[in-house]
Motif scaffolding. Structure first.
Motif, PDB file in Angstrom:
ATOM      1  N   LYS A  41       0.835  -1.211   0.000  1.00 20.19           N
ATOM      2  CA  LYS A  41       0.000   0.000   0.000  1.00 20.19           C
ATOM      3  C   LYS A  41       0.862   1.250   0.000  1.00 20.19           C
ATOM      4  N   LEU A  42       1.922   1.217   0.781  1.00 17.99           N
ATOM      5  CA  LEU A  42       2.813   2.372   0.879  1.00 17.99           C
ATOM      6  C   LEU A  42       3.476   2.658  -0.473  1.00 17.99           C
ATOM      7  N   ALA A  43       4.001   1.609  -1.096  1.00 20.45           N
ATOM      8  CA  ALA A  43       4.708   1.790  -2.376  1.00 20.45           C
ATOM      9  C   ALA A  43       3.749   2.266  -3.466  1.00 20.45           C
ATOM     10  N   VAL A  44       2.562   1.666  -3.521  1.00 15.52           N
ATOM     11  CA  VAL A  44       1.585   2.059  -4.547  1.00 15.52           C
ATOM     12  C   VAL A  44       1.118   3.487  -4.298  1.00 15.52           C
ATOM     13  N   ASP A  45       0.908   3.829  -3.046  1.00 19.59           N
ATOM     14  CA  ASP A  45       0.511   5.192  -2.682  1.00 19.59           C
ATOM     15  C   ASP A  45       1.537   6.205  -3.175  1.00 19.59           C
ATOM     16  N   GLU A  46       2.795   5.918  -2.922  1.00 15.83           N
ATOM     17  CA  GLU A  46       3.856   6.861  -3.305  1.00 15.83           C
ATOM     18  C   GLU A  46       3.977   6.964  -4.821  1.00 15.83           C
ATOM     19  N   ALA A  47       3.930   5.819  -5.486  1.00 21.31           N
ATOM     20  CA  ALA A  47       4.074   5.824  -6.949  1.00 21.31           C
ATOM     21  C   ALA A  47       2.898   6.561  -7.596  1.00 21.31           C
TER      22      ALA A  47
END
Lengths: 139, 295
Positions: A41-47
């Motif tokens: 979730k964190l990585a997708v949020d940032e991307a």
């Protein structure tokens, strides 16, 4: 055997929660550990935030396609957009050990993706810009 | 992979710019995209063999046209191919009977500035259905699909007959198979995608169902969906002030399309322009900005 899930939404901040819920729902089907779900979730949020704020800058925002593929020991995440292309840049990663007042503004989003994901790839072509990252895990 | 954000505002070219292509080049690296301009430099027969894939044989068969010769049983030509050497586009039209102007099928593809391929026009009309002269205004001027001039009385008749803006006749309902053929053609040329600008809200909705995503305008489509719901600004603007702004129109794709064609987006300070859609070959984007829609 792998299983693929996909969702497409407009590139706007309101879509981020939809993507988070989608990741949670898909991961629940595969009994993925909570800490892995958090990282995804964190990585997708940032991307996606980068795409929303920079990729579609100056344009009427288009789509973001988020696809997840579950394999026995890894999850492949593919994020496609049709905005401006991100060019490779050899600038150093942010120094997160520096004092707060000495740090550069921005750049932490990508740092977080690098920190949480195992393999990262970016391709820009005529059918869109695709960021792919892999998260390894033990079932 | 990038480490920090740096944007390139100029997309890279999809295919190399080439004035022409030889047969030996054409049979060379099969993964290298070929532009329409390069294809158009081929002699007529190989060119025809390739472009023939663009018209579904089912569509031609429905009008008794031989898909190989493009002739009817009386040996009269019924399909016209315009793909001249030096041109960066291809136009294919098919008609029934003696008058080539009475087309039931028209397809135009063109190279775009980045050497990708744009779908400029796709028209597939049922020639047996009544014709509505929405293409000409009351002074005989071309309306260009109602974008430059409008023929309000004909548009109202067309709307009541169940047509969408921009249509002069009922559709052939063959877009799914046409897009399958277009994708096959793109693969033949080693292209990965096709782009288009949807003329109307109704056509954008159809293209969504055919697997297109938005390069521009997805947020606008979401806004339209939201504002047409009861309590929304577009819903309120369906006030009966014109034939194209009747209260019940919010429920259907065609109803919304006619209201948008009539300029209703002004109330949310938006315009129907600058949308761009993209279909990745072999992939369905799964966009659905109007869930549970009635057409």
């Amino acid at each position: 055997m792998s299983q693929r899930f996909q969702i497409t939404r407009a590139a706007e901040l309101e879509s981020l929660q939809v993507f988070r819920d989608f990741i949670a729902e898909c991961c629940a089907r595969h009994a993925i550990p909570n800490e892995i779900v958090f990282d995804l979730k964190l990585a997708v949020d940032e991307a996606c935030t980068n795409i929303i704020q920079h990729g579609y800058r100056g344009m009427d925002p288009g789509s973001i396609i988020l696809a997840l593929r579950f394999e026995p020991d890894r999850i492949l995440v593919q994020i496609t957009d049709f905005g401006h292309v991100f060019e490779p840049d050899d600038a150093p990663m942010p120094d997160v050990t520096a004092a707060l007042e000495e740090r550069e503004v921005g750049g932490l989003g990508l740092f977080l993706i690098y920190q949480t994901m195992d393999n990262i790839d970016y391709q820009a072509s005529d059918d869109g810009n695709t960021l792919t990252f892999t998260k390894l895990y033990r079932a | 992979m990038f480490k920090r954000l740096r944007l390139s505002l100029e997309p890279k070219k999809t295919a190399p710019t080439a004035e022409g292509i030889s047969i030996s080049q054409f049979i060379g690296d099969a993964s290298l995209p070929v532009t329409l301009k390069a294809l158009n430099s081929l002699p007529i027969n190989p060119k025809m063999r390739l472009y023939r894939t663009l018209i579904p044989i089912q569509v031609l068969a429905a009008f008794d046209i031989n898909p190989r010769t493009w002739q009817n049983p009386d040996k009269q030509p019924q399909v016209r191919l315009l793909a001249e050497e030096g041109s960066d586009r291809v136009k294919i039209s098919a008609w029934q009977g003696d008058n080539p102007e009475n087309e039931f099928f028209y397809l135009e593809l063109a190279d775009n500035p980045y050497n990708g391929i744009d779908l400029n026009f796709l028209v597939a009309n049922d020639p047996a259905s009544p014709k509505f002269h929405t293409d000409l205004d009351d002074q005989g001027r071309a309306t260009l699909f109602g974008t430059v001039h409008r023929n309000l009385s004909e548009e109202e008749r067309a709307m009541r007959a169940g047509l969408a803006p921009g249509q002069v006749r009922e559709g052939l309902r063959c877009s799914q198979i046409v897009f399958t053929h277009i994708e096959t053609f793109l693969t033949l040329l080693a292209h990965h995608a096709i782009t288009l600008e949807p003329l109307t809200y109704a056509s954008a909705w159809i293209f969504e169902r055919r697997g297109f995503a938005y390069a521009r305008g997805h947020q606008l489509m979401d806004s339209i969906q939201r504002e047409f719901q009861p309590g929304g600004e577009l819903h309120k603007a369906l006030d009966g002030s014109t034939a194209f702004r009747q209260p019940e129109q919010w429920k259907t794709v065609r109803g919304r399309a006619w209201a948008i064609h009539d300029g209703i987006l002004d109330v949310i300070d938006r315009k129907w322009d600058n949308l761009k859609m993209i279909k990745q070959v072999g992939r369905q984007a799964g966009v659905n900005t109007c869930p549970d829609a009635q057409y």
